[in-house]
Enzyme design. Structure first.
Site, PDB file in Angstrom:
ATOM      1  N   LYS A 175       0.843  -1.195   0.000  1.00  0.00           N
ATOM      2  CA  LYS A 175       0.000   0.000   0.000  1.00  0.00           C
ATOM      3  C   LYS A 175       0.879   1.246   0.000  1.00  0.00           C
ATOM      4  CE  LYS A 175      -1.771   2.941   2.831  1.00  0.00           C
ATOM      5  NZ  LYS A 175      -1.811   4.101   1.929  1.00  0.00           N
ATOM      6  N   GLU A 250       9.642   1.980  11.144  1.00  0.00           N
ATOM      7  CA  GLU A 250      10.624   3.043  10.899  1.00  0.00           C
ATOM      8  C   GLU A 250       9.857   4.353  10.951  1.00  0.00           C
ATOM      9  OE1 GLU A 250      13.766   2.973  10.781  1.00  0.00           O
ATOM     10  OE2 GLU A 250      14.005   0.812  10.703  1.00  0.00           O
ATOM     11  N   CYS A 284      13.055  11.810   6.672  1.00  0.00           N
ATOM     12  CA  CYS A 284      13.114  11.343   8.063  1.00  0.00           C
ATOM     13  C   CYS A 284      14.473  11.701   8.654  1.00  0.00           C
ATOM     14  CB  CYS A 284      12.875   9.849   8.130  1.00  0.00           C
ATOM     15  SG  CYS A 284      13.882   8.930   6.977  1.00  0.00           S
ATOM     16  N   GLU A 383       8.926  16.870  15.582  1.00  0.00           N
ATOM     17  CA  GLU A 383       9.195  16.739  14.137  1.00  0.00           C
ATOM     18  C   GLU A 383       8.238  17.646  13.359  1.00  0.00           C
ATOM     19  OE1 GLU A 383       8.143  13.123  11.924  1.00  0.00           O
ATOM     20  OE2 GLU A 383      10.157  13.159  11.047  1.00  0.00           O
TER      21      GLU A 383
END
Ligand code: NAD
Length: 498
Positions: A175, A250, A284, A383
């Site tokens: 996906k 992750e 990231c 973040e």
């Protein structure tokens, strides 16, 4: 008329069962509609799982070196189509061509690296504790693997998961993130063109809360590999814990570049610009904190400010563009929110901080730098996933390392220094999955493990050699050729009384 794309389920290209679609638009030019993609549901996932289970029963028996050979063909095809894929990817998610070419190249490197591993899926042998007995372990595939991926590396990240999963003998349900369904479709087309049996790969498009969640909940999927935000990863992790699924996570990062007084400042400057504003800060591993030692703080900032202001925003397909758009309107609003938060926390906005004038057709935001950022503030801790760099001043390496480590994330870190002792201290003491010396926080090589500690990951790694552990089970085999009943775990030492 917009092009209509399909799922790939049970060897056929199909619309979502409920007939619904979603739009995919160019973030640099929102009136550019790339196509309509199936907004699938749990029903579509269920059909994909049934087909994948069937395919697994035969794919697992194909010798691993043969499964690997197929990936060589995939690598060749990725190389053949690299430029077209990169252009399509820039149109779909905005990062500049140089970067989307790099994203495809990572897929190529991964294909060639993993292909060879088909001949190296080693087990182990060991002496058995009984005479005339052989003991060994081999790798066994797991079954149907569900891969849920983010939008910022639409080719590289799916290949990090998919190729090891396939070479280990698993069937895959993929996906892609809803912002990059086109690149995901191309990857599946390439696998099929290379000769992967149709049903071994299922592609199901749609929203995370529907399709992703249905995959995570599905009882016939024993393995989930997820890359995305820490918030979504928590939801996925809770479900997988409840259902006892094998899970690789992750997730997010808040990565720092440290610049010591003795650093090569020109080199550190290139690293900071690339680390903070490459991919518009949406990696990231992006540098979102710059920790500068006090003696060079003002000088380095002066160098940085001018260069950041000069970065050229625009369509990533145009020559001369340095920084593309953010992925969508929500991402722009999130960055705006953090600009407000930074100012309310007393940080000083020295450049950027707004949508650029006359660029309202796309999701653009100026490269932004805050100074006087306080360790522990929200700007420094959370973040943002955009072109926002927070600068902190520190007195020495001890303080720099403490600031680096005092966040909940632990993906990447970087230090610029000419002192070999400081460099090795950093490798030893920075609490991250990756530490770079005299290089920016971003960049990874396909044959090295990639991932982070703390709330960035759950102990697994992508890429490298460790990933095969995740996509295979250890199966132990004993062969007793003594011709008698030998009882293991019974005390058989000489001299033991009967
Ligand atoms: P996201 O968490 O919003 O989405 C990631 C994927 O999860 C998408 O495919 C999405 O559709 C799906 N999803 C959403 N809700 C779900 C649910 N309830 N159940 C199952 N699946 C669901 O992340 P994003 O915005 O696509 O990507 C940005 C984030 O990814 C950032 O936090 C970034 O740091 C992280 N990221 C991490 C790495 C890494 O290797 N550590 C690499 C790239 C991106």
């Amino acid at each position: 008329m917009a092009e209509l794309f399909k799922n790939h389920i049970d060897g056929k290209w199909l619309s979502a069962k409920a007939g619904q679609t979603f739009e995919n638009r160019n973030p640099a030019k929102r009136d550019d509609l790339i196509g309509l993609f199936p907004a699938s549901s749990a029903q579509d996932v269920d059909a994909a799982v049934r087909a994948a289970k069937q395919a697994f029963s035969t794919w697992r028996l194909v010798p691993a070196p043969k499964r690997g050979e197929l990936l060589y063909r995939v690598g060749e095809l990725l190389r053949k189509y690299k430029e077209d894929i990169a252009r399509g990817m820039t149109r779909e998610m905005g990062k500049i061509l140089k970067e989307t070419r790099g994203d495809v190249q990572e897929g190529i490197d991964t294909a060639f690296y993993v292909a060879g591993e088909g001949r190296r899926l080693f087990g182990e042998t060991t002496p058995a504790e009984l005479p005339n007995k052989f003991a060994m372990s081999v790798r066994a595939p797991i079954g149907v693997c569900a891969l849920v991926t983010p939008w910022n590396f639409p080719m590289a990240i799916p290949t990090w998961k998919m190729f090891p999963a396939l070479v280990c003998g698993n069937a895959v349900i993929f996906k892609p993130a809803e912002d990059v369904p086109h690149t995901g479709t191309i990857l599946v087309e390439i696998l099929l063109e290379a000769g992967l049996p149709d049903e071994v790969i299922q592609l199901v498009h749609g929203r995370g809360e529907q399709v992703g969640a249905a995959m995570v909940e599905h009882p016939a999927i024993p393995l989930i590999s997820f890359t995305g935000s820490t918030e979504t990863g928590r939801i996925v992790g809770e479900t997988c814990g409840r259902l006892h699924k094998r899970l690789s996570l992750e997730m997010g990062g808040k990565n720092a570049q440290i610049v010591m007084d003795d650093a090569d400042l020109d080199l550190a400057l290139e690293g900071a610009l690339w680390g903070a504003f490459g991919t518009t800060g949406q990696r990231c591993t992006a540098t979102s904190r710059l920790i500068i030692q006090k003696k060079v703080h003002d000088k380095f900032l002066g160098m940085l400010e001018g260069r950041a202001k000069a970065l050229k925003l625009g369509d990533g397909r145009k020559k001369g563009t340095d920084v593309g758009p953010l992925i969508n309107e929500d991402a722009v609003r999130k960055v705006e929110t953090y600009v407000d938060i930074g100012q309310s926390e007393g940080a000083k906005l020295v450049t950027g901080g707004a949508r650029p004038a006359k660029m309202s057709g796309g999701n653009f935001f100026e490269p932004t730098i805050f100074t006087n950022v306080k360790a522990g503030s929200r700007l420094e801790q959370e973040e943002i996933f955009g072109p926002v760099l927070s600068v902190l001043r520190v007195k020495d390496a001890d303080e720099a390392f403490a600031v680096n480590n005092d966040v909940k994330y632990g993906l990447s870190s970087s230090i610029y220094t000419r002192d070999v002792n400081t460099a090795f201290r950093a490798l030893n003491e920075l609490d991250n999955g990756i530490t770079y010396v005299n290089a920016p926080t971003i960049g990874a090589e396909a044959h090295l493990p990639f991932g982070g500690v703390k709330q960035t990951g759950n102990g697994h790694r992508e890429g490298g050699w460790e990933v095969y552990e995740f996509y295979s089970e250890t199966k132990v085999g004993y062969a007793d050729f003594s011709g008698t009943l030998q009882r293991a775990q019974i005390d058989t030492y000489l001299g033991t009384p009967d």
